[in-house]
Structure formats: structure tokens, C-alpha cells
Design an enzyme around this catalytic site. Structure first.
Site, PDB file in Angstrom:
ATOM      1  CE1 TYR A 144      -3.722   2.392   0.509  1.00 35.67           C
ATOM      2  CE2 TYR A 144      -2.617   3.258   2.348  1.00 35.67           C
ATOM      3  CZ  TYR A 144      -3.609   3.422   1.566  1.00 35.67           C
ATOM      4  OH  TYR A 144      -4.657   4.360   1.604  1.00 35.67           O
ATOM      5  CG  ASP A 239       5.521   3.606   1.179  1.00 36.22           C
ATOM      6  OD1 ASP A 239       5.835   4.221   2.143  1.00 36.22           O
ATOM      7  OD2 ASP A 239       4.522   3.417   0.629  1.00 36.22           O
ATOM      8  CE  LYS A 267       0.683   5.050   8.481  1.00 38.66           C
ATOM      9  NZ  LYS A 267       0.737   4.148   7.106  1.00 38.66           N
TER      10      LYS A 267
END
Ligand SMILES: *Cc1c(COP(=O)(O)O)cnc(C)c1O
Length: 429
Positions: A144, A239, A267
Site C-alpha cells: 500500500y 516507501d 506517520k
């Protein structure tokens, strides 16, 4: 435990918010029941609208690595807020956090701040396309990278949880430029490269997959990707929205000793405020506007509150490198404990862990890619989720999510969690 007030709040929310949530994974669709509304959180604990106290293993899906309402972060935000919350003009703190991030992460010279991990990945891919002059990208099934169009092709996390790994609304034109490989399978990547010679701009990957549960890279996999990229002038994008500032101060690049060409963050880098970032060596980053041709912008990018939270967080991590060892040890302890009670109970399961990322798949087979993750028993997971919740332990409401361990967890919390799992075992059969 009672969740009456949460259920009432959820009913109200559904009248004005689609599905009652602003991000689909928050709904309990995969496990059944109503989502829990949080009132406040502190350290490792959530306090919900019904007054229940829960041990939190999601930690806002990763950012709260030091626990909730962490004082240095909260103080920094309050202090900044008093001086204005947004200017749309440069501020010194942006350079401060950029300098610190560049010093912590290997192999990057410059970093640009955005507002989410989605934006970071989306912009990283645009930059890779602009830099290479090529259109196609390779991603891995079950990974994702946020919800932008190019990535909603066999996406992990919420997308699979809801059975829509390929979202309507993504045009065929966009989808055709995203090529799909199998995680941990270098041959699948080689085949795509051979079939699309000189057309591939970048390979984007979660260096440790966290959105199909936790799936670490096999030995040699990331090294092999690096070699393939070098051989074919393809940019390698890590990522690190999950792994950055978690697996090591310098993220997966540092942990594995592998250089990516572009790195995406989110995050933890925002300390719990909406922040993402992407970074690379100067040669690549200088392709961005205003000095380069690739356009990328944001009214609230580098927002002072967000930068204050992120800077306070990174300072804590940079100044106390023992934190990484501490959370890794806690996660290992949890791993061993869960492993023991599930084994003794005769449950079919696989626990994957790397550093402070861990997940339980109810499958007796190794889980090393999307297919093996999807083969696990979701009914058992549902029982596990609700059984843990009833004992005050909050894990992600989907079998495709990783648990994020925070340093505020005590060994007593971990023992309580392991014991709760032990109590459940009979019901899981
Ligand atoms: C969470 C996540 C994203 C998306 O970040 P948002 O801030 O939710 O947009 C991208 N990549 C990975 C690996 C993630 O875990």
C-alpha cells in the site's frame, strides 16, 4: 465491556460521514461490529467514549512510537499554536526538521514536506517519472502506498480488507502504467522489466511490507531489486512511511544497508500530525519546482504545528537511540509470548516480525507475499480480534494490518496481552 456510547456516536456519524469514518480501515467491516470512538489517549492506553481503557497496538497506525500525548511533542505544538497556525510563507523550523531528517537518514541530501504518506508516494513517483522521462512503474501486490490512482492496483491494507484492491474511479489509462510484481519474487520483477524495456521509471516498494500484515523481505530480495534498478536505469523508491524512523533512526535503508533513490516518509515523521515527506540525493530533488520542471506544491505543507510535532519527535528518537533497541526487545518478548500460548493451544498460525512491526496470520504456512497472506483464516482472526478487544486489548480491525509497538508499553502490558491471548485459545479452534 460496553460500547453503547460508541455505537450511538457511530450511528450519528453515519448520517453525515460516509460509513461513519474518514478512513475506511477505522470501520470494523472486516471483523464485524461498530468501531470504537476514542475520547483521549495517554502513553500506551486509549480511553474510549464508554470509559473503557484499552491497551493500544495500533498507535494511530504507527506515528505514536513513543506513546500518546507524549509531553515534548504536545508542548512543542501548544507553544507553536500560540504564534499562529499557518502562514503560507517559509519558516525556520522547516529547515530545522529538514536538516535533522537529512542527518538521520542515509543517502539523502534534500527533503520536501507534504501532508500525508499518500502525497509523499504520489509525489515521489511523479518525480521519478519526470527525472527518468519514463511512464511506467512497478509495484508489488499487497503493498500500500496511499490512495492515489496509480497505487490502487492490488493495494494492500484497507483496500484488500474491503475486497476492492482495484478501485472504481481509477482509469484504465492510469492502471496500464502500473505493473504488478510479487513481493519477495525477483523473477516476477525481471520479467516485467524485460517485457517493458526502457519504459519503467521506478520500482516502489515497502522495504518491509506492513499492509498485508508484516512481511519482511527475504534475504537478497532488496539487494536484487537494487541491482536490477542499477542495470536498467530504474529508480528504486523505498516507501518508508511505516518503516522510517521505526526500524532504525535511518529506517530500512540503514537497517539493510541498501540505498534507495527516493524515500517516502509519513506517520512517525509528523509525530501524530498530518505530515509526509519525500527525499533523495540533490540531483533528483533539484528536479522539483521551483528550481526544476516537476511540479509539486501544498498550501499547508511544512505547516508550523506539524513541523513542531515532527521535529520534537525526531529529536527524541535521534537523542535516545536506545529507544529502537527497547521497542525491538518489547516486540520480541510479545512475539515469544504469543507464539507460546498459540502453540500450546494447537492453533495454526504464523507470526511475522521485524523490529517493532509484528503480525499474526492464522495460517500454518509461511506468509511471504500477498497470496500467502490472503490464504490465512479470516474467521479465526475475527474471533481473535473481538476476544482481545473484550479483554481490553486493541489491535487493528483487519488481518491485513501490522501491529505497531510503542515504547510506552510496559512488560506488564505485554504480559496482560499474552495472557489474554492464552485465555482465548480455546475459542479460536
Ligand atoms: C500509511 C501508509 C501510506 C499512506 O499514508 P497516509 O498518511 O495514510 O496517506 C503509504 N505507504 C505506506 C507504507 C503506509 O503504511
Amino acid at each position: 465491556m460496553k460500547y453503547q456510547r460508541s455505537s450511538a456516536l457511530f450511528a450519528e456519524a453515519q448520517k453525515v460521514i460516509p460509513g461513519g469514518v474518514n478512513s475506511p480501515v477505522r470501520a470494523f467491516k472486516a471483523v464485524g461490529g461498530d468501531p470504537i470512538f476514542v475520547e483521549r489517549a495517554e502513553g500506551a492506553y486509549l480511553y474510549d467514549a464508554d470509559g473503557n481503557n484499552l491497551i493500544d497496538y495500533i498507535n494511530s497506525w504507527g506515528p505514536m512510537i513513543l506513546g500518546h500525548a507524549y509531553k515534548p511533542v504536545v508542548d512543542a505544538v501548544i507553544d507553536k499554536a500560540k504564534r499562529g497556525t499557518s502562514f503560507g510563507m517559509p519558516t525556520e523550523i522547516e529547515t530545522e526538521i529538514a536538516t535533522l531528517a537529512v542527518s538521520m537518514v542515509p543517502n539523502i541530501d534534500k527533503i520536501r514536506f507534504v501532508n500525508s504518506g499518500t502525497e509523499a508516494c504520489m509525489s515521489a513517483v511523479r518525480l521519478a517519472r519526470g527525472f527518468t522521462g519514463r511512464d511506467k512503474i512497478i509495484k508489488f501486490a499487497g503493498c500500500y502506498h496511499g490512495h492515489s490512482d496509480s497505487f490502487l492496483i492490488e493495494a494492500g491494507s484497507g483496500a484488500v480488507t474491503f475486497g476492492s484492491p482495484n478501485s472504481p474511479g481509477v482509469t484504465a489509462g492510469t492502471a496500464k502504467d502500473t505493473l504488478l510484481a510479487t513481493y519477495n519474487d525477483l523473477n516476477s520483477v525481471s520479467r516485467l522489466i524485460s517485457a517493458n524495456k526502457d519504459e519503467i521509471a521506478c520500482i516502489i516498494i515497502e522495504p518491509v511490507a506492513g499492509n498485508m500484515g508484516c512481511i519482511p523481505p527475504k534475504k537478497g530480495f532488496l539487494e536484487g531489486l537494487r541491482e536490477l534498478c542499477d542495470e536498467h536505469q530504474i529508480l528504486l523508491i523505498f516507501d518508508e512511511v511505516m518503516t522510517g524512523f521505526r526500524l532504525a533512526p535511518g529506517g530500512a535503508q540503514q537497517l539493510f544497508g541498501i540505498n534507495a533513490d527516493i524515500v517516502a516518509f509519513g506517520k512517525i515523521i509528523g509525530g501524530g500530525l498530518p505530515v509526509g515527506a519525500f527525499a533523495a540525493r540533490a540531483e533528483i530533488m533539484d528536479f522539483l519546482a521551483p528550481i526544476g520542471p516537476v511540479y509539486q506544491a501544498g498550501t499547508l505543507s511544512g505547516n508550523p504545528l506539524a513541523m513542531a510535532a515532527g521535529l520534537a519527535m525526531l529529536k527524541e528518537l535521534n537523542g535516545n537511540p536506545g529507544i529502537f533497541d527497547s521497542i525491538n526487545k518489547k516486540t520480541e518478548y510479545l512475539h515469544r509470548g504469543l507464539d507460546q500460548v498459540l502453540s500450546e493451544g494447537g492453533i495454526k498460525f504464523t507470526i511475522n516480525r521485524l523490529g517493532s512491526m509484528i503480525s499474526v496470520h492464522f495460517s500454518e504456512n509461511q506468509v511471504e507475499d500477498f497470496e500467502s497472506a490472503a490464504a490465512a483464516n479470516n474467521n479465526t482472526f475475527k474471533k481473535f480480534f473481538h476476544g482481545m478487544l473484550d479483554q481490553g486489548i486493541y489491535i487493528a480491525p483487519s488481518a491485513f494490518e501490522t501491529w505497531f509497538i510503542c515504547d510506552a508499553l510496559t512488560y506488564e502490558d505485554l504480559d496482560r496481552t499474552i495472557a489474554a491471548c492464552g485465555k482465548l485459545v480455546e475459542n479460536l479452534k
